[in-house]
Design a protein around this motif. Structure first.
Motif, mmCIF file in Angstrom:
data_model
loop_
_atom_site.group_PDB
_atom_site.id
_atom_site.type_symbol
_atom_site.label_atom_id
_atom_site.label_comp_id
_atom_site.label_asym_id
_atom_site.label_seq_id
_atom_site.Cartn_x
_atom_site.Cartn_y
_atom_site.Cartn_z
ATOM 1 N N LYS A 1 0.840 -1.198 0.000
ATOM 2 C CA LYS A 1 0.000 0.000 0.000
ATOM 3 C C LYS A 1 0.879 1.253 0.000
ATOM 4 C CE LYS A 1 -4.149 1.896 1.955
ATOM 5 N NZ LYS A 1 -5.311 1.647 2.760
ATOM 6 N N HIS B 1 0.843 4.264 -2.747
ATOM 7 C CA HIS B 1 0.694 5.673 -2.363
ATOM 8 C C HIS B 1 1.885 6.486 -2.850
ATOM 9 C CE1 HIS B 1 -2.428 5.343 1.115
ATOM 10 N NE2 HIS B 1 -2.860 4.802 -0.002
ATOM 11 N N TYR C 1 1.633 9.826 -5.103
ATOM 12 C CA TYR C 1 2.126 11.100 -4.596
ATOM 13 C C TYR C 1 3.315 11.609 -5.407
ATOM 14 C CZ TYR C 1 -1.019 10.581 -0.664
ATOM 15 O OH TYR C 1 -2.134 10.453 0.109
ATOM 16 N N THR D 1 5.077 4.408 5.316
ATOM 17 C CA THR D 1 5.192 5.152 4.072
ATOM 18 C C THR D 1 6.592 4.969 3.502
ATOM 19 O OG1 THR D 1 4.784 7.296 3.039
ATOM 20 C CG2 THR D 1 5.928 7.325 5.151
#
Length: 106
Positions: free
Chosen positions: A10, A14, A18, A87
């Motif tokens: 994930k 992302h 981004y 992240t």
């Protein structure tokens, strides 16, 4: 391990979205969330001296760093969707996402 892999997948998705956004829009005009200014303000209060152009993995992953990052992230529970997901971060903002220039921050 399986949950960590799902988070990494994930995070990778992302990061791609981004990166495409920040590559196509002048970042000073880009808002990723409604609370970007609040997040940045809290970030700078908590991590006053953290260099963000070239990150030091120790300032993200060491035990003392984790003791600061956990409470910071928890402030956004209920405010930011997926506030506690990991992240992918570029260590050097001037370079692309590559294996050598990327770290998974949890």
């Amino acid at each position: 391990p399986r949950v960590e892999l799902a988070w990494a997948m994930k995070a990778h998705q992302h990061a791609q979205v981004y990166f495409n956004l920040i590559s196509s829009v002048d970042p000073k005009f880009l808002k990723l969330t409604k609370v970007d200014d609040q997040i940045y303000g809290e970030f700078r209060k908590t991590f006053r001296d953290l260099k963000i152009d070239v990150l030091d993995p120790e300032e993200l992953k060491s035990e003392p760093a984790k003791e600061k990052w956990r409470p910071f992230c928890l402030r956004f529970e209920g405010v930011v969707e997926d506030f506690n997901y990991g992240t992918l971060l570029r260590l050097d903002c001037r370079k692309d996402y590559t294996e050598e220039n990327t770290i998974f921050g949890e």
